[in-house]
Design an enzyme around this catalytic site. Structure first.
Site, PDB file in Angstrom:
ATOM      1  CB  THR A 183      31.122  21.935  -7.339  1.00  0.00           C
ATOM      2  OG1 THR A 183      32.077  20.668  -7.549  1.00  0.00           O
ATOM      3  CG2 THR A 183      31.562  23.082  -8.365  1.00  0.00           C
ATOM      4  CG  HIS A 210      32.322  17.011  -1.392  1.00  0.00           C
ATOM      5  ND1 HIS A 210      31.608  16.504  -2.519  1.00  0.00           N
ATOM      6  CD2 HIS A 210      31.995  16.230  -0.127  1.00  0.00           C
ATOM      7  CE1 HIS A 210      30.665  15.664  -1.988  1.00  0.00           C
ATOM      8  NE2 HIS A 210      30.728  15.527  -0.687  1.00  0.00           N
ATOM      9  CG  ASP A 306      28.190  12.845  -0.323  1.00  0.00           C
ATOM     10  OD1 ASP A 306      27.788  11.897   0.586  1.00  0.00           O
ATOM     11  OD2 ASP A 306      29.257  13.442   0.144  1.00  0.00           O
TER      12      ASP A 306
END
Length: 366
Positions: A183, A210, A306
């Site tokens: 994000t 991501h 992550d």
């Protein structure tokens, strides 16, 4: 505030939000014009904004909403088309906090469940940040101790604020740069690669962001423009060479493997890792077998943790981890997890990471 011209999508998202104990639907609206006209009355923390709507589409409504409520968190929602991916990237440059791809069909249970998980997490983490920023301080000023307790108070040890553990930078010359982000990552990545030209020229740069398919295609094109270096979605089996940026393609994990004296890209269609696909940990961990202690890794803004486990492996093998600091992160999840795990040699504002990397790849080990 949910803004989408599909009554099915509005109802589905509203039900999901209504089922969460820490959030509620402030309004469910059909067009961007409705949202602009009612934003002052509704005063939401977060808006989920569709791109394609009648009267006023999402990309046209976005700047008007941001002008009326500067701290509004906007999450753009769109189907996975190249046009919508391009519009989503434009929305990020106009102030949107994030984007989310809508499933092609809400009848696909797996796709709908992934959409639900990702959307709720984005609303929760992004909304919490704006709530914290807006919350007034409730701390009371310290009271002077009563005279008969002064000596006791003075003698009692004071708790020091927690300090993040810093590890020394590796003394080994870095041979590759690995970057993980989520994000807020697209904007951070474009800022970072614009300042690391000398690093890219010396070593391959591998990035896991991501992001779904189609979106990674567009991101690679943006990275090429920002860095003035070749950047593309990685291809299974290709050799990772200095002077190039390799981006994990949406929907596939990117690892590296030995190929003679070289490093080759290995893509796989395995299950999500840390709820993500692609995920950062597989890239980080696989690089150790190829470059051992010569791995330089950077963890940028993103939700979750992550990259932390892979970062631990990199440090154990003699490599280095740098994390983006909280103040410049959209969400300090991934970099915060690494920093709090004590594996980082530095936790830096985004604008200081590129200069630091250039110095490290030029031989500075401080």
């Amino acid at each position: 505030m949910v803004v989408d011209d599909s009554v099915v999508i509005r109802g589905m998202i509203s039900r999901w939000i209504g089922a969460e104990p820490d959030m509620q639907v402030a309004a469910s609206l059909r067009t961007g014009l409705d949202a602009v006209n009612q934003i002052d009355r509704i005063n939401p923390d977060v808006a989920v904004l569709d791109i394609e709507m009648p009267d006023l589409d999402g990309i046209s409504a976005l700047p008007q909403l941001m002008a009326k409520k500067r701290d509004l968190i906007v999450i753009m929602a769109s189907t996975l088309t190249r046009r919508n991916a391009e519009i989503s990237f434009k929305a990020l440059s106009l102030g949107a906090a994030d984007y989310i791809p809508k499933p092609e069909s809400t009848r696909e249970a797996g796709a709908a469940e992934t959409f639900r998980h990702d959307l709720i997490q984005k609303i929760r983490h992004l909304g919490a940040k704006v709530r914290r920023a807006a919350a007034p301080s409730t701390a009371s000023p310290p009271l002077a101790p009563a005279p008969d307790r002064q000596r006791e108070a003075a003698a009692r040890p004071q708790a020091a604020p927690p300090q993040l553990v810093r590890r020394p930078f590796s003394m080994l010359a870095p041979r590759v740069l690995l970057i993980g982000s989520s994000t807020g990552g697209p904007q951070a990545l474009m800022t970072l690669v614009a300042g690391i030209g000398p690093v890219i020229d010396r070593s391959p740069v591998l990035i896991t962001q991501h992001m779904p398919p189609t979106f990674t295609t567009i991101l690679a094109e943006h990275l090429a423009r920002s860095s003035h270096r070749p950047a593309h979605e990685a291809v299974d089996g290709e050799i990772a060479k200095p002077g190039r940026i390799y981006l994990a393609p949406g929907g596939r994990h990117m690892r590296v493997v030995r190929h003679g004296a070289d490093a080759a890209i290995a893509l796989d269609d395995g299950p999500p890792v840390n709820f993500c696909k692609p995920a950062v940990d597989p890239l980080f961990t696989s690089a150790i077998d190829v470059w051992q202690g010569g791995v330089m890794s950077v963890i940028l803004t993103g939700m979750g943790s992550d990259g932390m486990r892979g970062g631990k492996d990199i440090v154990a093998a003699g490599g280095t981890v740098i994390a983006q600091d909280e103040a410049t992160s959209v969400v300090w999840g991934m970099p915060g997890a690494a920093a709090n795990a004590g594996i980082c040699a530095a936790v830096l504002p985004l604008n200081q990471i590129a200069p630091k990397l250039v110095r490290l790849f030029s031989g500075d080990r401080s």
